[in-house]
Design a protein around this motif. Structure first.
Motif, short mmCIF file in Angstrom:
data_model
loop_
_atom_site.label_atom_id
_atom_site.label_comp_id
_atom_site.label_asym_id
_atom_site.label_seq_id
_atom_site.Cartn_x
_atom_site.Cartn_y
_atom_site.Cartn_z
N LEU A 157 5.49 -15.94 1.26
CA LEU A 157 6.17 -14.96 0.41
C LEU A 157 7.34 -14.36 1.17
O LEU A 157 7.23 -14.08 2.37
CB LEU A 157 5.23 -13.82 0.00
CG LEU A 157 4.04 -14.14 -0.90
CD1 LEU A 157 3.32 -12.85 -1.28
CD2 LEU A 157 4.49 -14.87 -2.16
N ALA A 158 8.44 -14.10 0.49
CA ALA A 158 9.61 -13.48 1.10
C ALA A 158 10.19 -12.45 0.15
O ALA A 158 9.75 -12.32 -0.99
CB ALA A 158 10.66 -14.53 1.45
N SER A 159 11.18 -11.72 0.60
CA SER A 159 11.90 -10.69 -0.14
C SER A 159 11.10 -9.39 -0.18
O SER A 159 10.14 -9.20 0.56
CB SER A 159 12.28 -11.19 -1.54
OG SER A 159 13.35 -10.42 -2.06
N ASN A 160 11.51 -8.47 -1.05
CA ASN A 160 11.01 -7.10 -1.03
C ASN A 160 9.55 -7.03 -1.49
O ASN A 160 9.21 -7.41 -2.60
CB ASN A 160 11.88 -6.22 -1.92
CG ASN A 160 11.67 -4.73 -1.67
OD1 ASN A 160 10.71 -4.33 -1.02
ND2 ASN A 160 12.58 -3.93 -2.18
N ALA A 161 8.69 -6.46 -0.62
CA ALA A 161 7.26 -6.38 -0.91
C ALA A 161 6.87 -5.12 -1.68
O ALA A 161 5.70 -4.96 -2.02
CB ALA A 161 6.47 -6.43 0.39
N PHE A 162 7.83 -4.25 -1.96
CA PHE A 162 7.52 -2.97 -2.60
C PHE A 162 6.87 -3.20 -3.97
O PHE A 162 7.46 -3.79 -4.87
CB PHE A 162 8.80 -2.15 -2.75
CG PHE A 162 8.59 -0.77 -3.29
CD1 PHE A 162 7.79 0.14 -2.62
CD2 PHE A 162 9.18 -0.37 -4.47
CE1 PHE A 162 7.60 1.43 -3.12
CE2 PHE A 162 9.01 0.91 -4.98
CZ PHE A 162 8.20 1.81 -4.30
N LYS A 163 5.62 -2.75 -4.10
CA LYS A 163 4.85 -2.87 -5.34
C LYS A 163 4.63 -4.33 -5.75
O LYS A 163 4.39 -4.62 -6.93
CB LYS A 163 5.53 -2.11 -6.48
CG LYS A 163 5.71 -0.63 -6.22
CD LYS A 163 4.40 0.12 -6.07
CE LYS A 163 4.60 1.61 -5.92
NZ LYS A 163 3.33 2.36 -5.74
N ARG A 164 4.70 -5.25 -4.77
CA ARG A 164 4.49 -6.67 -5.07
C ARG A 164 3.46 -7.22 -4.09
O ARG A 164 3.79 -7.93 -3.12
CB ARG A 164 5.80 -7.45 -4.98
CG ARG A 164 6.86 -7.01 -5.96
CD ARG A 164 6.45 -7.27 -7.39
NE ARG A 164 6.47 -8.69 -7.72
CZ ARG A 164 6.07 -9.18 -8.87
NH1 ARG A 164 5.58 -8.37 -9.81
NH2 ARG A 164 6.11 -10.48 -9.10
N PRO A 165 2.19 -6.91 -4.29
CA PRO A 165 1.14 -7.34 -3.36
C PRO A 165 0.95 -8.86 -3.37
O PRO A 165 1.22 -9.52 -4.39
CB PRO A 165 -0.10 -6.62 -3.88
CG PRO A 165 0.16 -6.41 -5.34
CD PRO A 165 1.64 -6.15 -5.43
N PRO A 166 0.47 -9.42 -2.29
CA PRO A 166 0.32 -10.87 -2.22
C PRO A 166 -0.67 -11.44 -3.22
O PRO A 166 -0.55 -12.61 -3.62
CB PRO A 166 -0.15 -11.12 -0.78
CG PRO A 166 -0.63 -9.81 -0.27
CD PRO A 166 0.16 -8.77 -1.00
N VAL A 167 -1.64 -10.64 -3.66
CA VAL A 167 -2.65 -11.17 -4.59
C VAL A 167 -2.03 -11.59 -5.91
O VAL A 167 -2.61 -12.41 -6.64
CB VAL A 167 -3.77 -10.12 -4.80
CG1 VAL A 167 -3.30 -8.99 -5.72
CG2 VAL A 167 -5.04 -10.77 -5.33
N LEU A 168 -0.84 -11.08 -6.25
CA LEU A 168 -0.16 -11.52 -7.45
C LEU A 168 0.07 -13.03 -7.44
O LEU A 168 0.12 -13.67 -8.49
CB LEU A 168 1.19 -10.80 -7.59
CG LEU A 168 1.17 -9.30 -7.91
CD1 LEU A 168 2.58 -8.74 -7.87
CD2 LEU A 168 0.54 -9.05 -9.27
N PHE A 169 0.22 -13.58 -6.23
CA PHE A 169 0.55 -15.00 -6.08
C PHE A 169 -0.68 -15.83 -5.68
O PHE A 169 -0.53 -16.95 -5.20
CB PHE A 169 1.66 -15.16 -5.04
CG PHE A 169 2.99 -14.64 -5.50
CD1 PHE A 169 3.93 -15.50 -6.06
CD2 PHE A 169 3.30 -13.29 -5.41
CE1 PHE A 169 5.15 -15.01 -6.51
CE2 PHE A 169 4.52 -12.80 -5.85
CZ PHE A 169 5.45 -13.66 -6.40
#
Length: 365
Positions: free
Chosen positions: A192-204
């Motif tokens: 995963l790359a780019s802005n992690a703000f409010k984008r947790p890894p579990v989404l992917f």
């Protein structure tokens, strides 16, 4: 580099780089040359640089890539500068030239193996055919080994601040270039790359599961100082089953996270200068000793050197060595960690380990 010079010892070490974004290695000179070749202006956040000297001056900013946490408003954020640089990448040759420049720099720093991060979404959304990106990188992977002796397998990244569906589509487009029985061998992992703000890894999580089914490795950024970073690390360890974590330094705040890293043998790919830009020396560098004392495996990398004061992997290692108070033997140990953590063929690993055996540290290892 805060007045530090690369010491002969650090320069001599064979190195492995497993946390570097290829677009973050786009040096101003290459950016300027590609802009001239493509007959396009060089622009960042509405500011056009009319001379190479003006462009160079713009790189002296200490970029804050946490816009949600404040910072100067009169300069680009890190990501704004990063993606503005990408605009000059238009053709297969552009991606090739940028990558060959990085691999040449690797050879000068004694980097033996590299696993650069890349994505295609930042380019396809600008109208660039994904084949241009992937073929340029593939040619560089092959020619970089021939011309500079730097072996590499790359890491495809989902842009985590874009819709998951778009990332999944990009993965399908890139899959023929993967290191699979029928693929071309460019990349052997996803991240995963780019802005992690409010984008947790579990989404992917489903994207990671698909990659594992295809025989690829998985990693994810858990950025230092990011909102919800502890939850991101927890998800990576316990919900996704990630193989290694990019950054992840905030795990030190939680004993359960540290134990999870140790129990599951998950290593951290740390980039000290990236954190040093906004963290005091006396706060940051003792964390390296704490990780060693607690048995957490980690290695040293560069992240986005061009946008981080031109501090590359050798400079990051020098900072760890100098400010972290690490011994020569411990620095050799960090390279050994990188050998264990990387996803190179065993023959490549064995060759680097042989080199490490010949390094005189003046200590019993």
């Amino acid at each position: 580099m805060d007045g530090l010079e690369i010491s002969p010892f650090i320069q001599s070490l064979p190195k492995i780089e497993i946390h570097v974004h290829i677009e973050g290695t786009l040096r101003p000179a290459i950016r300027w040359a590609l802009a001239q070749r493509n007959r396009i202006p060089v622009v960042t956040k509405g500011v056009t640089y009319h001379t190479y000297e003006e462009l160079l001056e713009s790189y002296k900013v200490t970029y804050n890539h946490r816009p949600e946490q404040g910072g100067r408003k009169d300069v680009p954020t890190f990501l704004e500068a990063y993606f503005a640089g990408c605009d000059v990448l238009r053709t297969e040759d552009d991606f090739y030239d940028m990558s060959m420049d990085y691999l040449k720099r690797c050879s000068e720093m004694n980097v033996r193996w590299a696993e650069p991060f890349f994505d295609i979404q930042a380019h396809t959304r600008r109208g660039i055919p994904f084949e241009h990106v992937l073929n340029g990188y593939l040619r560089a992977q092959q020619d970089g080994e021939k011309e500079y002796g730097v072996k590499s397998k790359w890491i495809f990244c989902f842009l985590r601040d874009e819709p998951v569906e778009e990332g999944a589509k990009a993965y399908e487009q890139a899959l023929p270039w993967a290191d699979t029985p029928t693929g071309k061998g460019l990349f052997h992992a996803v991240g995963l790359a780019s802005n992690a703000f409010k984008r947790p890894p579990v989404l992917f999580k489903q994207c990671f599961e698909r990659a594992k089914q295809d025989g690829l490795h998985i990693t994810t950024h858990c950025d230092f100082g990011q909102t919800d970073t502890h939850e991101h690390i927890r998800q990576a360890i316990f919900d996704i089953g990630i193989e290694r974590i990019d950054h992840g330094l905030d795990a030190l705040d939680d004993d359960k996270l540290i134990q999870g890293l140790v129990d599951k043998n998950i290593g951290l790919t740390l980039c000290p200068h990236a954190y040093h830009r906004r963290t005091k020396t006396e706060v940051l560098f003792p964390k390296l000793r704490q990780l060693l004392d607690r048995g957490v495996k980690f290695c040293i990398n560069s992240d986005d050197p061009v946008y981080m004061h031109d501090v590359w992997v050798d400079g990051n290692m020098e900072k760890a060595y100098h400010y972290g108070g690490l011994t020569k033997g411990e620095m050799v140990g960090l390279v050994r960690n990188a050998v264990e953590m990387c996803w190179a063929d065993q023959s490549v690993k064995d060759s680097i380990l042989e080199e490490l055996q010949d390094i005189d540290t003046g200590e019993d290892l």
